[in-house]
Motif scaffolding. Structure first.
Motif, mmCIF file in Angstrom:
data_model
loop_
_atom_site.group_PDB
_atom_site.id
_atom_site.type_symbol
_atom_site.label_atom_id
_atom_site.label_comp_id
_atom_site.label_asym_id
_atom_site.label_seq_id
_atom_site.Cartn_x
_atom_site.Cartn_y
_atom_site.Cartn_z
ATOM 1 N N ALA A 35 0.828 -1.208 0.000
ATOM 2 C CA ALA A 35 0.000 0.000 0.000
ATOM 3 C C ALA A 35 0.861 1.256 0.000
ATOM 4 C CB ALA A 35 -0.937 -0.008 1.198
ATOM 5 N N ALA A 38 2.130 1.653 -3.476
ATOM 6 C CA ALA A 38 1.011 2.025 -4.354
ATOM 7 C C ALA A 38 0.682 3.506 -4.199
ATOM 8 C CB ALA A 38 -0.211 1.179 -4.033
ATOM 9 N N ALA A 100 -2.601 -1.740 -8.502
ATOM 10 C CA ALA A 100 -3.106 -0.671 -7.644
ATOM 11 C C ALA A 100 -3.940 0.294 -8.479
ATOM 12 C CB ALA A 100 -1.950 0.077 -6.987
ATOM 13 N N ASN A 102 -6.928 3.793 -7.770
ATOM 14 C CA ASN A 102 -7.580 4.622 -6.775
ATOM 15 C C ASN A 102 -9.072 4.734 -7.037
ATOM 16 O OD1 ASN A 102 -6.898 6.285 -9.097
ATOM 17 N ND2 ASN A 102 -7.656 8.009 -7.895
ATOM 18 N N HIS A 135 -4.036 -6.647 -5.056
ATOM 19 C CA HIS A 135 -4.587 -5.502 -5.780
ATOM 20 C C HIS A 135 -5.017 -4.519 -4.698
ATOM 21 C CE1 HIS A 135 -7.419 -3.965 -9.190
ATOM 22 N NE2 HIS A 135 -6.941 -2.970 -8.472
ATOM 23 N N ILE A 136 -4.370 -3.374 -4.683
ATOM 24 C CA ILE A 136 -4.604 -2.358 -3.659
ATOM 25 C C ILE A 136 -5.493 -1.258 -4.242
ATOM 26 C CG2 ILE A 136 -3.512 -0.632 -2.163
ATOM 27 C CD1 ILE A 136 -2.670 -3.451 -1.393
ATOM 28 N N VAL A 138 -6.540 2.527 -3.494
ATOM 29 C CA VAL A 138 -6.084 3.684 -2.741
ATOM 30 C C VAL A 138 -7.175 4.742 -2.771
ATOM 31 C CG1 VAL A 138 -4.352 5.523 -2.686
ATOM 32 C CG2 VAL A 138 -3.685 3.214 -3.356
ATOM 33 N N PHE A 144 -6.698 2.804 2.267
ATOM 34 C CA PHE A 144 -6.525 1.772 1.245
ATOM 35 C C PHE A 144 -7.278 0.512 1.654
ATOM 36 C CE2 PHE A 144 -3.158 0.621 4.175
ATOM 37 C CZ PHE A 144 -3.147 -0.756 4.140
ATOM 38 N N SER A 146 -7.287 -3.920 0.452
ATOM 39 C CA SER A 146 -6.469 -4.951 -0.173
ATOM 40 C C SER A 146 -7.336 -6.136 -0.570
ATOM 41 C CB SER A 146 -5.399 -5.402 0.827
ATOM 42 O OG SER A 146 -4.931 -6.693 0.528
#
Length: 153
Positions: A35, A38, A100, A102, A135-136, A138, A144, A146
């Motif tokens: 994280a 990312a 990652a 957002n 796969h994060i 954000v 965040f 996960s």
């Protein structure tokens, strides 16, 4: 068959140059490490405005060998090209990958599209002997989530 002009073929060159020692590169040991990286790769000035998709490529020891943040979209979606993601991993000789992206809205729950994309990329990576570690997602203000913690990988 007609005669082809063979003097105008393209030439392929594959290379990667480290700009620092592998000893100086971050190593992902857990979700928090992933994280943090990312959040560095996702442009924080746009994290609450525009969706972005990034990839962190790792070697067998999970040291970062490269990152890719070329996919940007709207406030609610972005287009992702599998060929670029997998092809870059192959060029880097990556053994593992962290995805990652957002959510500008701040909602840390993955969408159905996020889950489907992750599943398809995981399958593509497996064919190329790369492991999808996480796969994060954000959000603004350093939040965040996960996929691995949510048992989605």
């Amino acid at each position: 068959w007609r005669k082809m002009n063979m003097s105008n073929l393209g030439e392929l060159s594959v290379s990667y140059k480290y700009h620092s020692s592998l000893n100086d590169r971050p190593v992902i040991k857990d979700v928090t490490d992933a994280a943090k990286i990312a959040m560095r790769v996702i442009d924080q000035e746009r994290v609450g405005l525009q969706e972005q998709f990034a990839v962190i490529y790792l070697n067998r020891a999970h040291a970062v060998i490269g990152t890719l943040n070329t996919f940007s979209g709207t406030i609610s979606c972005t287009t992702v090209d599998f060929r670029i993601i997998v092809g870059t991993g192959l060029k880097l000789m990556a053994s593992a990958v962290v995805l990652a992206h957002n959510h500008p809205s701040g909602n840390m729950e993955p969408s159905n599209q996020d889950i489907s994309l992750t599943k398809r990329l995981k399958e593509a990576f497996q064919v190329m002997d790369m492991v999808l570690l996480d796969h994060i997602i954000v959000g603004p203000e350093g939040r965040f989530s996960s996929f691995i913690q949510m048992n989605l990988i």
